[in-house]
Enzyme design. Sequence first.
Site, PDB file in Angstrom:
ATOM      1  N   THR A  19       0.812  -1.220   0.000  1.00  0.00           N
ATOM      2  CA  THR A  19       0.000   0.000   0.000  1.00  0.00           C
ATOM      3  C   THR A  19       0.843   1.266   0.000  1.00  0.00           C
ATOM      4  OG1 THR A  19      -1.826  -1.103   1.109  1.00  0.00           O
ATOM      5  CG2 THR A  19      -1.748   1.268   1.331  1.00  0.00           C
ATOM      6  N   ASP A  67       1.446  -6.599  -4.618  1.00  0.00           N
ATOM      7  CA  ASP A  67       0.592  -6.575  -3.422  1.00  0.00           C
ATOM      8  C   ASP A  67       1.071  -7.788  -2.626  1.00  0.00           C
ATOM      9  OD1 ASP A  67      -1.618  -7.274  -1.646  1.00  0.00           O
ATOM     10  OD2 ASP A  67      -2.793  -5.833  -2.787  1.00  0.00           O
ATOM     11  N   SER A  69      -0.147  -9.686  -0.658  1.00  0.00           N
ATOM     12  CA  SER A  69      -1.038 -10.836  -0.509  1.00  0.00           C
ATOM     13  C   SER A  69      -0.650 -11.934  -1.505  1.00  0.00           C
ATOM     14  CB  SER A  69      -2.494 -10.419  -0.697  1.00  0.00           C
ATOM     15  OG  SER A  69      -2.637  -9.747  -1.920  1.00  0.00           O
ATOM     16  N   THR A  99       1.618  -4.677   3.964  1.00  0.00           N
ATOM     17  CA  THR A  99       1.439  -5.077   5.366  1.00  0.00           C
ATOM     18  C   THR A  99       0.804  -6.459   5.511  1.00  0.00           C
ATOM     19  OG1 THR A  99      -0.731  -4.009   5.527  1.00  0.00           O
ATOM     20  CG2 THR A  99       1.195  -2.674   6.113  1.00  0.00           C
ATOM     21  N   ASP A 100       0.069  -6.908   4.479  1.00  0.00           N
ATOM     22  CA  ASP A 100      -0.685  -8.160   4.649  1.00  0.00           C
ATOM     23  C   ASP A 100       0.211  -9.332   5.031  1.00  0.00           C
ATOM     24  OD1 ASP A 100      -3.123  -7.019   4.224  1.00  0.00           O
ATOM     25  OD2 ASP A 100      -3.229  -7.525   2.099  1.00  0.00           O
TER      26      ASP A 100
HETATM   27  N1  ASP Z   1      -2.679  -5.540   0.286  1.00  0.00           N
HETATM   28  C1  ASP Z   1      -1.616  -4.651   0.715  1.00  0.00           C
HETATM   29  C2  ASP Z   1      -0.321  -5.456   0.709  1.00  0.00           C
HETATM   30  O1  ASP Z   1      -0.113  -6.231   1.589  1.00  0.00           O
HETATM   31  C3  ASP Z   1      -1.919  -4.137   2.067  1.00  0.00           C
HETATM   32  C4  ASP Z   1      -0.908  -3.174   2.635  1.00  0.00           C
HETATM   33  O2  ASP Z   1       0.191  -3.005   2.173  1.00  0.00           O
HETATM   34  O3  ASP Z   1      -1.281  -2.527   3.655  1.00  0.00           O
HETATM   35  O4  ASP Z   1       0.439  -5.311  -0.213  1.00  0.00           O
END
Ligand code: ASP
Length: 350
Positions: A19, A67, A69, A99-100
């Site tokens: 993100t 991403d 994920s 963050t995921d």
């Molecule tokens: N879907 C994003 C990721 O993990 C979420 C994030 O970065 O907060 O790449």
Amino acid sequence: MTAGNDHAPTVLVIYTGGTLGMVPGPEGLVPGQDIEARLHRALAALPPVRRAGLPAFEVLETEPPIDSSGATPHHWQALAALVARYHRGHVGIVILHGTDTLAWTASSLAFQLLGIDRPVILTGAMTPLEAEGSDAVANVEDALRFAVTPRLQEVAVCFAGKLLRGCRSRKWRTREADAFTSPNQPLLGERVDDEIVLYPGRGLVDYQRGAPRFELADYAMLDAGGVVRLTLWPGIQAWQLEAWLREDRVRGAMLEVWGGGNLPDDSALAGALARASGEGKLLAALSQCPHGPVAFGDYAAGQGLTDAGVLSADDMTPEATFTKLVHLLALPLSESERRRRFLTPLAGER
Ligand code: ASP
């Protein structure tokens, strides 16, 4: 990577996506590029005293940024290889990550980069760099400042003003900026007002001996589904466990059991586990409770795990347990050595 100042000690920033660097796309946020110019622009907006406290840095973008994920063991391996390749030319490394699955990558890096003698700090953001009031700039600023702290010699996560051990960290909240925690380990450091502080005695620095002893194994086989995650639920049947464990491609499993380390009182379930262990599969159990360790001996209901040869993950996180299984299974080790190492703290993970 752009050329940096030859004389100043620099931090290497590795951008993997997430993100923090995302931009709007037709179907929602997607990883953006050109992060170096965007970072410089965002940091230039900080008040002059805070800007003056930032170290010089160089940026490397992994191709393509993703991403997180979609990250897999292959990504963990590629990232460890990058750090191993470039760390000597930099005082510290900052990894910008989604963050995921950030805690999974941090945990995996801790095992691959054993004995790292400088900071490797993962950070990201809950909102993109250019979003109004984004948490991204402060997270990058803190991470850069921790990355030039010589007494920090491990893989850590820096988020919302907190510094956590990488292999103890977990993403805990889906929306708040304070998204990470380390349930069984106190903070390694923190931002207090405008200062960053490392808490003495909590880091790995005093345990490090000699040169780093990185273990960069080939994760290809594990990337194809070699380790599975099985969470118990009331009423789980032995055939359901067996459907996973009988598969030849499965070489290890993380079991999330009840409370302090209990299994339903069902000999067929324990039998399915014992059969898998007997075939040389590496099985480890941790609690579904986020806080505290498992100890299989406390209740009769835990005896089935011991009898089936399941290893105790103690108070490890699911992320650390899973990535440690992947790591140990990728190394050319005997089964008994793998079991021994699983039960030994390698990077402060247990
Ligand atoms: N879907 C994003 C990721 O993990 C979420 C994030 O970065 O907060 O790449």
